[in-house]
Design a protein around this motif. Structure first.
Motif, PDB file in Angstrom:
ATOM      1  N   TYR A   8       0.829  -1.204   0.000  1.00  0.00           N
ATOM      2  CA  TYR A   8       0.000   0.000   0.000  1.00  0.00           C
ATOM      3  C   TYR A   8       0.866   1.258   0.000  1.00  0.00           C
ATOM      4  N   GLU A   9       1.855   1.310   0.872  1.00  0.00           N
ATOM      5  CA  GLU A   9       2.727   2.486   0.955  1.00  0.00           C
ATOM      6  C   GLU A   9       3.488   2.705  -0.347  1.00  0.00           C
ATOM      7  N   MET A  10       3.974   1.633  -0.942  1.00  0.00           N
ATOM      8  CA  MET A  10       4.692   1.749  -2.210  1.00  0.00           C
ATOM      9  C   MET A  10       3.775   2.320  -3.290  1.00  0.00           C
ATOM     10  N   HIS A  11       2.547   1.828  -3.350  1.00  0.00           N
ATOM     11  CA  HIS A  11       1.598   2.327  -4.347  1.00  0.00           C
ATOM     12  C   HIS A  11       1.223   3.780  -4.053  1.00  0.00           C
ATOM     13  N   ARG A  12       0.966   4.105  -2.787  1.00  0.00           N
ATOM     14  CA  ARG A  12       0.611   5.468  -2.385  1.00  0.00           C
ATOM     15  C   ARG A  12       1.682   6.455  -2.829  1.00  0.00           C
ATOM     16  N   LEU A  13       2.928   6.125  -2.596  1.00  0.00           N
ATOM     17  CA  LEU A  13       4.027   7.008  -2.989  1.00  0.00           C
ATOM     18  C   LEU A  13       4.186   7.074  -4.507  1.00  0.00           C
ATOM     19  N   SER A  14       3.939   5.972  -5.189  1.00  0.00           N
ATOM     20  CA  SER A  14       4.117   5.961  -6.648  1.00  0.00           C
ATOM     21  C   SER A  14       3.105   6.864  -7.348  1.00  0.00           C
ATOM     22  N   VAL A  15       1.930   7.027  -6.765  1.00  0.00           N
ATOM     23  CA  VAL A  15       0.926   7.921  -7.360  1.00  0.00           C
ATOM     24  C   VAL A  15       0.855   9.270  -6.653  1.00  0.00           C
ATOM     25  N   GLY A  16       1.604   9.422  -5.556  1.00  0.00           N
ATOM     26  CA  GLY A  16       1.716  10.717  -4.889  1.00  0.00           C
ATOM     27  C   GLY A  16       0.577  11.098  -3.981  1.00  0.00           C
ATOM     28  N   ILE A  17      -0.014  10.162  -3.288  1.00  0.00           N
ATOM     29  CA  ILE A  17      -1.117  10.450  -2.374  1.00  0.00           C
ATOM     30  C   ILE A  17      -0.563  10.724  -0.979  1.00  0.00           C
ATOM     31  N   PRO A  18      -0.811  11.935  -0.440  1.00  0.00           N
ATOM     32  CA  PRO A  18      -0.323  12.246   0.904  1.00  0.00           C
ATOM     33  C   PRO A  18      -1.134  11.512   1.968  1.00  0.00           C
ATOM     34  N   GLU A  19      -0.506  11.286   3.112  1.00  0.00           N
ATOM     35  CA  GLU A  19      -1.211  10.640   4.213  1.00  0.00           C
ATOM     36  C   GLU A  19      -0.816  11.265   5.535  1.00  0.00           C
ATOM     37  N   GLY A  20      -1.719  12.049   6.077  1.00  0.00           N
ATOM     38  CA  GLY A  20      -1.570  12.610   7.418  1.00  0.00           C
ATOM     39  C   GLY A  20      -0.171  13.074   7.773  1.00  0.00           C
ATOM     40  N   LEU A  21       0.270  12.712   8.972  1.00  0.00           N
ATOM     41  CA  LEU A  21       1.559  13.165   9.468  1.00  0.00           C
ATOM     42  C   LEU A  21       2.751  12.470   8.816  1.00  0.00           C
ATOM     43  N   LYS A  22       2.501  11.532   7.932  1.00  0.00           N
ATOM     44  CA  LYS A  22       3.596  10.957   7.147  1.00  0.00           C
ATOM     45  C   LYS A  22       4.113  11.991   6.151  1.00  0.00           C
ATOM     46  N   ASP A  23       3.243  12.935   5.768  1.00  0.00           N
ATOM     47  CA  ASP A  23       3.605  13.925   4.766  1.00  0.00           C
ATOM     48  C   ASP A  23       3.364  15.365   5.195  1.00  0.00           C
ATOM     49  N   ALA A  24       2.682  15.568   6.290  1.00  0.00           N
ATOM     50  CA  ALA A  24       2.382  16.916   6.765  1.00  0.00           C
ATOM     51  C   ALA A  24       3.146  17.213   8.049  1.00  0.00           C
ATOM     52  N   ILE A  25       3.281  18.481   8.340  1.00  0.00           N
ATOM     53  CA  ILE A  25       3.879  18.909   9.601  1.00  0.00           C
ATOM     54  C   ILE A  25       2.768  19.556  10.420  1.00  0.00           C
ATOM     55  N   GLN A  26       2.483  18.976  11.554  1.00  0.00           N
ATOM     56  CA  GLN A  26       1.380  19.430  12.391  1.00  0.00           C
ATOM     57  C   GLN A  26       1.542  20.903  12.716  1.00  0.00           C
TER      58      GLN A  26
END
Length: 137
Positions: A8-26
Protein backbone atom coordinates in the motif's frame (compact mmCIF):
# COMPACT_ATOMS: atom_id res chain seq x y z
CA UNK A 1 9.39 6.92 12.16
CA UNK A 2 6.68 5.42 10.00
CA UNK A 3 7.04 1.95 8.55
CA UNK A 4 6.70 2.21 4.78
CA UNK A 5 7.34 -1.37 3.75
CA UNK A 6 3.84 -2.38 2.70
CA UNK A 7 2.58 -2.68 -0.88
CA UNK A 8 0.00 0.00 0.00
CA UNK A 9 2.73 2.49 0.96
CA UNK A 10 4.69 1.75 -2.21
CA UNK A 11 1.60 2.33 -4.35
CA UNK A 12 0.61 5.47 -2.39
CA UNK A 13 4.03 7.01 -2.99
CA UNK A 14 4.12 5.96 -6.65
CA UNK A 15 0.93 7.92 -7.36
CA UNK A 16 1.72 10.72 -4.89
CA UNK A 17 -1.12 10.45 -2.37
CA UNK A 18 -0.32 12.25 0.90
CA UNK A 19 -1.21 10.64 4.21
CA UNK A 20 -1.57 12.61 7.42
CA UNK A 21 1.56 13.16 9.47
CA UNK A 22 3.60 10.96 7.15
CA UNK A 23 3.60 13.92 4.77
CA UNK A 24 2.38 16.92 6.77
CA UNK A 25 3.88 18.91 9.60
CA UNK A 26 1.38 19.43 12.39
CA UNK A 27 0.48 23.10 12.77
CA UNK A 28 2.46 24.10 9.64
CA UNK A 29 1.10 22.24 6.62
CA UNK A 30 -1.94 23.45 4.72
CA UNK A 31 -4.58 21.13 3.28
CA UNK A 32 -4.38 22.77 -0.15
CA UNK A 33 -0.58 22.44 -0.34
CA UNK A 34 -1.04 18.71 0.14
CA UNK A 35 -3.73 18.54 -2.58
CA UNK A 36 -6.52 17.38 -0.30
CA UNK A 37 -8.97 19.63 -2.15
CA UNK A 38 -8.14 17.82 -5.43
CA UNK A 39 -8.72 14.50 -3.66
CA UNK A 40 -12.15 15.75 -2.54
CA UNK A 41 -11.16 15.62 1.13
CA UNK A 42 -12.08 19.30 1.59
CA UNK A 43 -15.63 20.52 0.96
CA UNK A 44 -15.90 24.28 0.59
CA UNK A 45 -19.71 24.13 0.85
CA UNK A 46 -19.70 22.26 4.18
CA UNK A 47 -19.98 23.87 7.58
CA UNK A 48 -17.18 24.62 10.04
CA UNK A 49 -13.98 22.63 10.46
CA UNK A 50 -10.62 23.28 12.04
CA UNK A 51 -8.50 25.45 9.72
CA UNK A 52 -11.46 26.53 7.61
CA UNK A 53 -10.50 30.22 7.55
CA UNK A 54 -6.92 29.64 6.39
CA UNK A 55 -7.99 27.02 3.84
CA UNK A 56 -10.75 29.19 2.35
CA UNK A 57 -8.52 32.28 2.25
CA UNK A 58 -5.74 30.32 0.52
CA UNK A 59 -8.17 29.01 -2.07
CA UNK A 60 -9.83 32.30 -2.90
CA UNK A 61 -6.66 34.39 -2.89
CA UNK A 62 -4.63 31.82 -4.78
CA UNK A 63 -1.62 32.58 -2.58
CA UNK A 64 -0.11 29.12 -2.20
CA UNK A 65 3.57 29.10 -3.08
CA UNK A 66 4.41 25.45 -2.58
CA UNK A 67 2.83 22.10 -3.36
CA UNK A 68 3.51 18.43 -2.89
CA UNK A 69 5.54 16.83 -5.71
CA UNK A 70 6.76 13.33 -6.49
CA UNK A 71 10.49 12.74 -6.03
CA UNK A 72 12.56 9.89 -7.42
CA UNK A 73 16.23 8.99 -7.34
CA UNK A 74 18.57 6.24 -8.44
CA UNK A 75 19.51 5.52 -4.81
CA UNK A 76 17.42 5.51 -1.60
CA UNK A 77 15.98 8.92 -0.75
CA UNK A 78 16.88 10.73 2.49
CA UNK A 79 14.44 11.02 5.42
CA UNK A 80 11.52 13.37 6.11
CA UNK A 81 12.63 16.98 6.56
CA UNK A 82 15.79 16.77 4.43
CA UNK A 83 16.27 20.02 2.51
CA UNK A 84 15.96 19.96 -1.27
CA UNK A 85 18.25 22.35 -3.14
CA UNK A 86 19.29 23.31 -6.65
CA UNK A 87 22.80 22.75 -7.96
CA UNK A 88 23.41 26.43 -7.02
CA UNK A 89 22.42 25.77 -3.39
CA UNK A 90 19.01 27.50 -3.55
CA UNK A 91 16.47 25.92 -1.21
CA UNK A 92 13.46 24.43 -3.04
CA UNK A 93 11.69 22.68 -0.18
CA UNK A 94 11.97 19.53 1.88
CA UNK A 95 11.39 15.81 1.75
CA UNK A 96 8.25 14.23 3.11
CA UNK A 97 7.65 10.47 3.22
CA UNK A 98 9.70 8.13 1.07
CA UNK A 99 10.57 4.49 0.61
CA UNK A 100 13.56 3.43 -1.37
CA UNK A 101 13.86 5.50 -4.52
CA UNK A 102 10.41 7.11 -4.52
CA UNK A 103 8.87 9.69 -2.26
CA UNK A 104 7.07 12.99 -1.82
CA UNK A 105 8.41 16.48 -1.19
CA UNK A 106 6.97 19.92 -0.51
CA UNK A 107 8.43 22.18 -3.20
CA UNK A 108 8.34 25.95 -3.77
CA UNK A 109 6.85 26.57 -7.21
CA UNK A 110 8.63 29.82 -8.10
CA UNK A 111 12.08 28.45 -7.39
CA UNK A 112 11.27 25.15 -9.12
CA UNK A 113 10.31 26.87 -12.37
CA UNK A 114 13.63 28.73 -12.55
CA UNK A 115 15.89 25.85 -11.46
CA UNK A 116 17.62 22.87 -12.96
CA UNK A 117 19.48 20.13 -11.17
CA UNK A 118 17.85 19.07 -7.90
CA UNK A 119 19.48 17.53 -4.83
CA UNK A 120 18.44 16.08 -1.47
CA UNK A 121 21.36 15.51 0.92
CA UNK A 122 23.75 16.05 -2.02
CA UNK A 123 22.04 13.23 -3.90
CA UNK A 124 20.62 13.95 -7.40
CA UNK A 125 16.83 13.67 -7.53
CA UNK A 126 14.05 14.12 -10.06
CA UNK A 127 11.03 16.26 -9.13
CA UNK A 128 7.75 15.65 -10.96
CA UNK A 129 4.40 17.43 -10.48
CA UNK A 130 1.60 15.11 -9.37
CA UNK A 131 -0.65 14.43 -12.35
CA UNK A 132 -3.81 14.30 -10.27
CA UNK A 133 -3.07 17.79 -8.86
CA UNK A 134 -3.38 19.31 -12.34
CA UNK A 135 -6.28 17.26 -13.72
CA UNK A 136 -9.86 17.01 -12.56
CA UNK A 137 -10.62 13.73 -10.75
Amino acid sequence: PWKLNTPYEMHRLSVGIPEGLKDAIQGRSLLLEMGYDKLHAVDFAKGCYVGQEVTARSRFRGTLRKYLHRVTSESPLPPFGTEITTKDGISLGEMRSSHGTQGLAMVKLEELAAANGFFAAEQPITITPLEWMTTRL
